[in-house]
Design an enzyme around this catalytic site. Sequence first.
Site, PDB file in Angstrom:
ATOM      1  N   GLU A 198      46.630 -54.648-112.921  1.00  0.00           N
ATOM      2  CA  GLU A 198      46.186 -53.966-111.702  1.00  0.00           C
ATOM      3  C   GLU A 198      44.684 -54.191-111.529  1.00  0.00           C
ATOM      4  OE1 GLU A 198      47.910 -50.244-110.917  1.00  0.00           O
ATOM      5  OE2 GLU A 198      46.464 -49.695-109.365  1.00  0.00           O
ATOM      6  N   ARG A 199      44.330 -54.674-110.325  1.00  0.00           N
ATOM      7  CA  ARG A 199      42.920 -54.973-110.003  1.00  0.00           C
ATOM      8  C   ARG A 199      42.300 -55.966-110.988  1.00  0.00           C
ATOM      9  NH1 ARG A 199      43.789 -53.085-105.039  1.00  0.00           N
ATOM     10  NH2 ARG A 199      44.517 -50.953-105.137  1.00  0.00           N
ATOM     11  N   ASN A 241      48.266 -46.250-114.597  1.00  0.00           N
ATOM     12  CA  ASN A 241      49.407 -46.008-113.709  1.00  0.00           C
ATOM     13  C   ASN A 241      50.682 -46.470-114.401  1.00  0.00           C
ATOM     14  OD1 ASN A 241      47.838 -45.089-111.573  1.00  0.00           O
ATOM     15  ND2 ASN A 241      47.612 -47.134-110.687  1.00  0.00           N
ATOM     16  N   LYS A 318      45.671 -40.413-116.796  1.00  0.00           N
ATOM     17  CA  LYS A 318      45.472 -40.247-115.350  1.00  0.00           C
ATOM     18  C   LYS A 318      46.606 -39.332-114.894  1.00  0.00           C
ATOM     19  CE  LYS A 318      45.545 -42.847-110.969  1.00  0.00           C
ATOM     20  NZ  LYS A 318      45.501 -44.195-110.356  1.00  0.00           N
ATOM     21  N   GLU A 322      46.826 -39.992-107.265  1.00  0.00           N
ATOM     22  CA  GLU A 322      47.439 -41.175-106.652  1.00  0.00           C
ATOM     23  C   GLU A 322      48.892 -41.349-107.072  1.00  0.00           C
ATOM     24  OE1 GLU A 322      44.700 -44.363-107.694  1.00  0.00           O
ATOM     25  OE2 GLU A 322      43.375 -43.817-106.038  1.00  0.00           O
ATOM     26  N   LYS A 396      34.335 -41.525-113.254  1.00  0.00           N
ATOM     27  CA  LYS A 396      33.767 -42.721-112.636  1.00  0.00           C
ATOM     28  C   LYS A 396      32.317 -42.439-112.235  1.00  0.00           C
ATOM     29  CE  LYS A 396      38.134 -44.531-110.937  1.00  0.00           C
ATOM     30  NZ  LYS A 396      38.873 -45.232-109.875  1.00  0.00           N
ATOM     31  N   ASP A 401      35.017 -44.036-105.601  1.00  0.00           N
ATOM     32  CA  ASP A 401      35.823 -45.017-106.318  1.00  0.00           C
ATOM     33  C   ASP A 401      35.126 -46.371-106.437  1.00  0.00           C
ATOM     34  OD1 ASP A 401      37.888 -46.259-107.527  1.00  0.00           O
ATOM     35  OD2 ASP A 401      39.283 -46.164-105.857  1.00  0.00           O
ATOM     36  N   GLU A 423      32.904 -43.830-116.693  1.00  0.00           N
ATOM     37  CA  GLU A 423      33.817 -44.960-116.472  1.00  0.00           C
ATOM     38  C   GLU A 423      33.210 -45.874-115.421  1.00  0.00           C
ATOM     39  OE1 GLU A 423      38.055 -44.067-115.866  1.00  0.00           O
ATOM     40  OE2 GLU A 423      38.127 -45.631-114.339  1.00  0.00           O
ATOM     41  N   GLU A 429      36.595 -54.930-108.510  1.00  0.00           N
ATOM     42  CA  GLU A 429      37.573 -54.587-107.481  1.00  0.00           C
ATOM     43  C   GLU A 429      36.966 -54.571-106.076  1.00  0.00           C
ATOM     44  OE1 GLU A 429      39.453 -50.851-108.194  1.00  0.00           O
ATOM     45  OE2 GLU A 429      40.505 -50.856-106.271  1.00  0.00           O
ATOM     46  N   GLU A 541      25.397 -55.537-101.635  1.00  0.00           N
ATOM     47  CA  GLU A 541      25.282 -54.249-100.939  1.00  0.00           C
ATOM     48  C   GLU A 541      24.837 -54.480 -99.496  1.00  0.00           C
ATOM     49  OE1 GLU A 541      22.328 -51.622-102.596  1.00  0.00           O
ATOM     50  OE2 GLU A 541      23.124 -49.882-101.519  1.00  0.00           O
ATOM     51  N   TRP A 572      43.041 -40.757 -97.308  1.00  0.00           N
ATOM     52  CA  TRP A 572      42.424 -41.173 -98.574  1.00  0.00           C
ATOM     53  C   TRP A 572      40.979 -40.721 -98.744  1.00  0.00           C
ATOM     54  CZ3 TRP A 572      45.150 -43.384-102.513  1.00  0.00           C
ATOM     55  CH2 TRP A 572      46.448 -43.814-102.204  1.00  0.00           C
TER      56      TRP A 572
HETATM   57  O1  GCW Z   1      40.061 -47.903-107.719  1.00  0.00           O
HETATM   58  C1  GCW Z   1      41.340 -47.380-107.684  1.00  0.00           C
HETATM   59  C2  GCW Z   1      42.223 -48.563-107.764  1.00  0.00           C
HETATM   60  C3  GCW Z   1      43.573 -48.278-108.350  1.00  0.00           C
HETATM   61  C4  GCW Z   1      43.351 -47.575-109.674  1.00  0.00           C
HETATM   62  C5  GCW Z   1      42.614 -46.284-109.409  1.00  0.00           C
HETATM   63  C6  GCW Z   1      42.265 -45.535-110.686  1.00  0.00           C
HETATM   64  C7  GCW Z   1      44.578 -47.716-111.708  1.00  0.00           C
HETATM   65  O2  GCW Z   1      42.351 -49.095-106.487  1.00  0.00           O
HETATM   66  O3  GCW Z   1      44.234 -49.497-108.508  1.00  0.00           O
HETATM   67  O4  GCW Z   1      44.549 -47.363-110.366  1.00  0.00           O
HETATM   68  O5  GCW Z   1      41.399 -46.539-108.772  1.00  0.00           O
HETATM   69  O6  GCW Z   1      41.128 -45.660-111.117  1.00  0.00           O
HETATM   70  O7  GCW Z   1      43.104 -44.849-111.227  1.00  0.00           O
END
Ligand code: GCW
Length: 859
Positions: A198-199, A241, A318, A322, A396, A401, A423, A429, A541, A572
């Site tokens: 993923e990503r 996930n 997690k 989501e 994060k 995000d 994190e 991404e 940026e 979102w």
């Molecule tokens: O940045 C988003 C991503 C998801 C990711 C999620 C997360 C693993 O688009 O793909 O899922 O964050 O950090 O949980």
Amino acid sequence: MLKKVAFPFVSECTARLTIGLAAACAVLTLTASLASAQTADQAWLKYRGVSGRWRVPLQVEALGKSPIETSAAAELRHGITQFSNASLLWRGSALYAKTVVGTLDEVRRAFPNLPIPRTLPPEGYWLYWSGTTGDMNGSESSHRLIVAGADDRGILYGVFAVLREIAAGPTPFEMHTSAPAMPIRWVDHWDNADGSIERGYAGRSLFFEGGKVRDDLAPVAEYGRLLASVGINGCNVNNVNGSSPFLASDMLHGIARVADAMRPWGVRIAISVDIASPQKIGGLPTYDPLDPAVQAWWNTKVDEIYALIPDFAGFTVKADSEGQPGPASYGRTPADAANTLAAALAPHHGVVLYRAFVYNHHLDWTDPKADRARAAYDIFHPLGGKFAPNVIVQTKEGPIDFQVREPVSPLFGGLTQTSQALEVQITQEYLGQQRHLVYLAPLWKEVLDFDLRVDGTRSPVQQVLSRKNGGMVGVSGVGRDAWLSSPLALANLYAFGRLAWDPTLAPEKIAEEWTRQTVSTDTAVVQKVEKMLMQSWPAYEDYTGPLGLQTLTDITGSHYGPGIEGSENNGWGQWHRADHLGVGMDRSVATGTGYAGQYQPDVATIYENAATTPDNLLLFFHHVPYTYRLHDGKTVIQYLYDSHYAGAAQAAQIVRDWQSLQGRIDPALYNNVLPRLEYQAGHAIVWRDAIVQYFLKLSGIPDDQGRAGTFPGRLEAEDARLTSYRIIDVKPWEDASRGKAVSCPAAAEESAPRSCFAEWTYSGSAGRYDIAVQYFDLQGGIAKFAMTVNGQPVGPDTSWLADAQLPTARPHGDNSTRHIIPNVVLKSGDTIRIMGTPDTNDPAALDYIEITPAASDSH
Ligand code: GCW
């Protein structure tokens, strides 16, 4: 943290090998390179090209026998052999000199008379030169380089420090002690059992394929080497996930093999767990973390894991995020869930990294008080003091995000009694997906240095992370395609480890170190690459989301190209609330969502008012009219225009900087990187034009430089004489020049023509020009393009394939791509024709051509 002691290590590489040693060295090198096709020396562990200033005794002796100490000694032997060029001979009696590695206790026993430090912090090391530092020709056999570790990992990190200092020079090696600033220094993988990531933008998983752990784990061991070389001590192997399959017994046996491969490099394995596992794979009717049967299930599962992996590091979670299940289903808190896992892990010294990335993605966009940015603090701050000691809250860097710029999460200042981990994302991404050069150390460094002002006193984020079990976690994205696909992107993995070890390091210094080890030790080259790296994040940026707008991409899709409204009008919560009068989210306490009030008072006061908010976060915190003036007097709208032109120009400059290195660096590296940077420069123009034309239309305010909406030399495809091409509306409209493009019916259709044509008559002055062709390179086929002038091809670059791997299968900003045909001689009346030949699902869609004076003429 580095503590230098005055003991300069003057050295010189004049290695003299006995035949036997040379043969042994050659075998070692060969074994290392045969063992795995994907090797750490393809990253920065190249051990080559040092100038003749280093004197490290070639014989390496390990005082102990632990697996980590053994691999540390082998690495040192391998490295210094490589450095010494293996063909040079080590002069005179220096043959008797030795490099000795061991733990502090081992060294103390072997050399009781040395000034050995009494203690070292965990994982720290001490480097010491015993004997004369001058001429090595004496007959003394007491010359020794000592690498002493507080523990096994400390030895390993000391060894890599020696090798790094030799490789990265040029300053003479100094004796020093060093220890990591924070205990948790992990990479997290979002790898799935089927082998996808993923990503991830660098190929398939190193660990998994077809639902199980891969047979060949040689690349995993090489990865362990790389991680150890920058002090990373933990690796979570699977996606946060959909993680329930990873607790199945078969899978755990496989993961135990991964742990075996990483163990010699001091990297402990962790896994992500699904909080609903007791129900999903345990067959229980519930996963309520406070249910005794659920707790018993976790205890048994954890015991099973430790029987297989005695040094297992712990779990990452997690939950309630989501679509992942979580304790909220039972009215329980994150602390309830985390503590249940923590209780199972504590007897084995394992930890729980509980992610603060918990939010509702069904927010009401019409509610001016709704704000996703608030979620982490709202949920976790009230739980302060309620987490078990082996729980670490993992947050994060910003409240949304991994955007190109966000304010630092206020949670770092709001959980004073709990260990916290920062994190960050190594995989890019929202930051260009390994196709754009974005060196992330300056971004991370700003976060680490940010002063949270807890209780009104200086409290930089790095201090919070150094507390108790705190640390840094980097979402890795490393895969089978050259680790991170793009060679220059490896600077990010390197920098992550270096900053987690020592957050006081300057990003410039890390860039320099990495470049010397990877690209060249030539000072001019190093300076140029360092400049390219340092300018890359500000440029990105500038062309993707300045003033705190965040990356203006389609947040429900690929997270790649421009897609400004993709983040608006949905649940979102990545909104920027642009309308025809103004832009930005009001997050003030007085009139907005109140998010600014989550900061400690000294910081909250700054963000509360537009006038005191730094320009680069203005639109994150405030909704202002386009005519609002920034601190230098420029209006917001003019800044939006200017920054996009400046960012795209900077991306073009980065190409020229790299071109200036031709002939001075490894040609394979040069040729690998150049097309990536050229692609980036073209895509920066796509970004620039999308955002500029969008805000020009929305605000109706012209660019005072006259650039927005005018494209000198541009000839639109929809204005061309078209044969078989059809005009299409591109969605979102801003992703194509004036919203339109042309598309050739796909060849898969029975009646489809083989090729389509777009033709323009040139009417400018005669001269030599570069012609940029802007087309859409879609997934699902390899379309062909060719250009002629008056029916003739005009050079070797006039036909090409649309064979790039770009996201999505419809024409828009994700896959809008530029091909430049240089030095075309044109005169008025010439016919320029593009032929597009579709393939399967790629309809050879075309946006425009742009004719500009030949760049080679301007040199
Ligand atoms: O940045 C988003 C991503 C998801 C990711 C999620 C997360 C693993 O688009 O793909 O899922 O964050 O950090 O949980």
